[in-house]
Scaffold this motif. Structure first.
Motif, mmCIF file in Angstrom:
data_model
loop_
_atom_site.group_PDB
_atom_site.id
_atom_site.type_symbol
_atom_site.label_atom_id
_atom_site.label_comp_id
_atom_site.label_asym_id
_atom_site.label_seq_id
_atom_site.Cartn_x
_atom_site.Cartn_y
_atom_site.Cartn_z
ATOM 1 N N PHE A 113 1.178 19.389 -14.809
ATOM 2 C CA PHE A 113 2.120 18.382 -15.337
ATOM 3 C C PHE A 113 1.453 17.473 -16.374
ATOM 4 N N ALA A 114 0.128 17.271 -16.240
ATOM 5 C CA ALA A 114 -0.567 16.330 -17.138
ATOM 6 C C ALA A 114 -0.535 16.849 -18.563
ATOM 7 N N LYS A 115 -0.493 15.932 -19.522
ATOM 8 C CA LYS A 115 -0.386 16.340 -20.925
ATOM 9 C C LYS A 115 -1.765 16.488 -21.581
ATOM 10 N N HIS A 116 -2.803 15.956 -20.933
ATOM 11 C CA HIS A 116 -4.135 16.126 -21.520
ATOM 12 C C HIS A 116 -4.717 17.474 -21.072
ATOM 13 N N GLU A 117 -5.862 17.846 -21.701
ATOM 14 C CA GLU A 117 -6.367 19.207 -21.467
ATOM 15 C C GLU A 117 -7.347 19.310 -20.306
ATOM 16 N N HIS A 118 -7.703 18.180 -19.704
ATOM 17 C CA HIS A 118 -8.763 18.225 -18.682
ATOM 18 C C HIS A 118 -8.189 18.647 -17.344
ATOM 19 N N LYS A 119 -8.579 19.793 -16.871
ATOM 20 C CA LYS A 119 -8.035 20.314 -15.620
ATOM 21 C C LYS A 119 -8.896 19.880 -14.424
ATOM 22 N N ALA A 120 -8.277 19.841 -13.253
ATOM 23 C CA ALA A 120 -9.026 19.517 -12.035
ATOM 24 C C ALA A 120 -9.960 20.674 -11.694
ATOM 25 N N VAL A 121 -11.127 20.349 -11.142
ATOM 26 C CA VAL A 121 -12.078 21.404 -10.749
ATOM 27 C C VAL A 121 -12.679 21.074 -9.386
ATOM 28 N N GLU A 122 -13.178 22.122 -8.710
ATOM 29 C CA GLU A 122 -13.912 21.891 -7.473
ATOM 30 C C GLU A 122 -15.374 21.634 -7.849
ATOM 31 N N VAL A 123 -15.993 20.689 -7.149
ATOM 32 C CA VAL A 123 -17.374 20.303 -7.469
ATOM 33 C C VAL A 123 -18.252 20.722 -6.285
ATOM 34 N N LYS A 124 -19.460 21.175 -6.574
ATOM 35 C CA LYS A 124 -20.366 21.543 -5.476
ATOM 36 C C LYS A 124 -20.707 20.287 -4.679
ATOM 37 N N LYS A 125 -20.759 20.451 -3.340
ATOM 38 C CA LYS A 125 -21.057 19.298 -2.484
ATOM 39 C C LYS A 125 -22.392 18.645 -2.875
ATOM 40 N N LYS A 126 -23.365 19.498 -3.179
ATOM 41 C CA LYS A 126 -24.705 18.972 -3.501
ATOM 42 C C LYS A 126 -24.640 18.115 -4.784
ATOM 43 N N ASP A 127 -23.920 18.622 -5.766
ATOM 44 C CA ASP A 127 -23.817 17.864 -7.028
ATOM 45 C C ASP A 127 -23.142 16.514 -6.787
ATOM 46 N N PHE A 128 -22.107 16.547 -5.943
ATOM 47 C CA PHE A 128 -21.398 15.295 -5.620
ATOM 48 C C PHE A 128 -22.349 14.314 -4.924
ATOM 49 N N LEU A 129 -23.069 14.815 -3.926
ATOM 50 C CA LEU A 129 -23.949 13.916 -3.148
ATOM 51 C C LEU A 129 -25.121 13.406 -3.989
ATOM 52 N N ASP A 130 -25.578 14.225 -4.920
ATOM 53 C CA ASP A 130 -26.641 13.762 -5.824
ATOM 54 C C ASP A 130 -26.135 12.621 -6.707
ATOM 55 N N LYS A 131 -24.879 12.725 -7.103
ATOM 56 C CA LYS A 131 -24.294 11.724 -8.008
ATOM 57 C C LYS A 131 -23.868 10.463 -7.246
ATOM 58 N N PHE A 132 -23.250 10.677 -6.073
ATOM 59 C CA PHE A 132 -22.728 9.548 -5.286
ATOM 60 C C PHE A 132 -23.711 9.267 -4.142
ATOM 61 N N LYS A 133 -24.825 8.606 -4.476
ATOM 62 C CA LYS A 133 -25.888 8.418 -3.485
ATOM 63 C C LYS A 133 -25.469 7.474 -2.347
ATOM 64 N N SER A 134 -24.450 6.662 -2.590
ATOM 65 C CA SER A 134 -24.033 5.699 -1.558
ATOM 66 C C SER A 134 -23.068 6.316 -0.533
ATOM 67 N N ILE A 135 -22.695 7.576 -0.701
ATOM 68 C CA ILE A 135 -21.644 8.169 0.155
ATOM 69 C C ILE A 135 -22.243 9.076 1.239
ATOM 70 N N LYS A 136 -21.683 8.967 2.453
ATOM 71 C CA LYS A 136 -22.176 9.764 3.590
ATOM 72 C C LYS A 136 -21.849 11.251 3.421
ATOM 73 N N GLU A 137 -22.737 12.069 3.959
ATOM 74 C CA GLU A 137 -22.555 13.517 3.827
ATOM 75 C C GLU A 137 -21.827 14.101 5.034
ATOM 76 N N LYS A 138 -21.972 13.447 6.188
ATOM 77 C CA LYS A 138 -21.492 14.020 7.451
ATOM 78 C C LYS A 138 -20.024 14.453 7.368
ATOM 79 N N ASN A 139 -19.776 15.687 7.796
ATOM 80 C CA ASN A 139 -18.423 16.262 7.868
ATOM 81 C C ASN A 139 -17.757 16.511 6.511
ATOM 82 N N LEU A 140 -18.538 16.408 5.440
ATOM 83 C CA LEU A 140 -17.952 16.680 4.113
ATOM 84 C C LEU A 140 -17.708 18.188 3.973
ATOM 85 N N LYS A 141 -16.458 18.540 3.618
ATOM 86 C CA LYS A 141 -16.119 19.975 3.528
ATOM 87 C C LYS A 141 -16.060 20.485 2.096
ATOM 88 N N ALA A 142 -15.448 19.673 1.234
ATOM 89 C CA ALA A 142 -15.260 20.112 -0.161
ATOM 90 C C ALA A 142 -15.052 18.881 -1.030
#
Ligand SMILES: Cc1cc2nc3c(=O)[nH]c(=O)nc-3n(C[C@H](O)[C@H](O)[C@H](O)COP(=O)(O)OP(=O)(O)OC[C@H]3O[C@@H](n4cnc5c(N)ncnc54)[C@H](O)[C@@H]3O)c2cc1C
Length: 365
Positions: A113-142
């Motif tokens: 529905f969005a008019k811009h070209e940037h599509k949603a993507v799945e991000v690797k858990k490791k990449d997310f946790l490396d970037k968001f150092k303040s966020i807990k890892e426990k029970n993270l699925k995706a």
């Protein structure tokens, strides 16, 4: 002496101001009456998102999401300094109400529905946790990443007000409405600033709308549920990008970094009292701290809060659970002799361009 205007608009929030500008562009002489200041209501107390509302897809509100995403694109293009696309991260944990497949489907639809070209993507858990150092890892699925608009609601409303003034709109701030007398010929309005006349009054007072209609006996077809929402302003940046999270009761809330602070919100509380009497509830502050601490490695407490702000949403009554009521707007027009009274019910910050366009279509075209 009574000055005559083509249109008198009550309320200088984003909707009143946007309609004023749109009507001035149609050569109408427009006056806006505001009891407080420009953008002093919900238009400076929001989550500051210019978004389609990903979560409305759950309620199958496709037309609302589509319209808001069209408005989002218009605002991104027209006000690039005030409305910007940001990466929003959506981590899914084990006990999430929304399974991974549902999020994937929702984000696919949202990107479609969005008019811009940037599509949603799945991000690797490791990449997310490396970037968001303040966020807990426990029970993270995706983790998913998608794009949405972010603004400064106050600055955006001020910008539209400036443009309205350039088109000749007069805006009276700190002006009390005293009487509204409607006969078949004319509407006479008395304010703390003097007397004016018109044949068209537009009530764009947001959450105050029912109170005004009752006080001045204006005809109306709807009524609103007042749903307050608070945001905590934390005294530092907690995450590199905005996060969308689920509360224990499966509501959605945001952690949004600003330049030197983070805003966390929001809550939804049904209110019975007059809008001016609505106060920040201590329980809501505790609730947002508690919910944030379920995800943050280092716990927040009250000392970390720089400010708490509250706004009230005017939601059109339609459903038993107010949090499930639609964010759609309605323009409600009434004729009294030669006069017209229009009410603006509901809406979002994001949808002010289409709302103003629609008002002009109904009133002029
Ligand atoms: C907590 C919260 C979070 C939100 N987050 C978002 C978001 O992220 N994105 C989004 O798109 N939308 C969001 N919204 C919705 C959005 O903020 C509102 O839909 C929008 O600001 C409403 O604008 P408005 O002009 O209708 O009302 P308002 O901005 O409330 O303006 C109404 C004006 O009427 C004035 N007024 C009242 N009584 C009188 C009177 N007697 N005479 C004259 N003037 C009067 C008030 O002072 C006020 O300035 C949020 C709302 C809330 C409360």
């Amino acid at each position: 002496m009574h000055i005559k205007y083509d249109v008198v608009i009550l309320g200088a929030g984003i909707n009143g101001i946007a309609i004023a500008k749109a009507l001035a562009l149609e050569e109408k002489k427009v006056l806006v009456i505001e009891k407080n200041h420009i953008a002093s209501g919900a238009s400076s107390h929001s989550s500051r998102l210019i978004h389609g509302g990903l979560r409305y897809l759950e309620h199958f509100e496709f037309s609302l999401v589509r319209e808001a995403l069209n408005d989002q694109q218009y605002l991104l293009e027209t006000y690039p300094d005030l409305v910007k696309l940001r990466h929003f991260y959506l981590p899914i944990y084990k006990n999430s109400k929304r399974p991974v497949w549902m999020i994937r489907l929702g984000l696919w639809l949202y990107s479609f529905f969005a008019k811009h070209e940037h599509k949603a993507v799945e991000v690797k858990k490791k990449d997310f946790l490396d970037k968001f150092k303040s966020i807990k890892e426990k029970n993270l699925k995706a983790v998913f990443k998608y794009f949405d608009g972010k603004t400064d609601d106050y600055a955006l409303t001020q910008q539209i007000a400036q443009e309205a003034k350039v088109q000749g709109v007069e805006i009276l701030e700190e002006t009390e409405l005293k009487t509204v007398l409607i006969d078949d010929e004319i509407i006479k309005i008395e304010t703390s600033d003097g007397y004016v006349e018109t044949n068209l009054i537009i009530n764009a007072t947001g959450a105050w709308i029912d109170e005004i209609n009752a006080k001045f006996n204006l005809p109306s077809s709807y009524s609103i549920e007042k749903l307050s929402g608070i945001h905590l302003v934390i005294d530092r940046v907690l995450t590199p990008e905005p996060l969308i999270l689920e509360t224990a009761s499966k509501r959605i809330f945001f952690i949004i970094p600003e330049i030197n602070t983070t805003i966390i919100g929001t809550t939804e509380r049904s209110e019975d009292s007059n809008v001016d009497d609505i106060k920040i509830d201590d329980e809501d502050v505790e609730y947002l701290l508690r919910e944030s601490n379920r995800y943050l490695k280092s716990e927040l407490n009250r000392d970390d809060i720089k400010e708490v702000y509250i706004g009230t949403r005017p939601i059109i009554k339609s459903h038993k659970d107010p949090t499930m009521m639609s964010r759609e707007y309605k323009l409600d027009l009434h004729h009294i002799g030669k006069n017209r009274v229009m009410h603006v019910y509901g809406g979002k910050l994001t949808t002010f361009p289409s709302l103003a366009r629609r008002a002009v279509e109904i009133l002029i075209k």
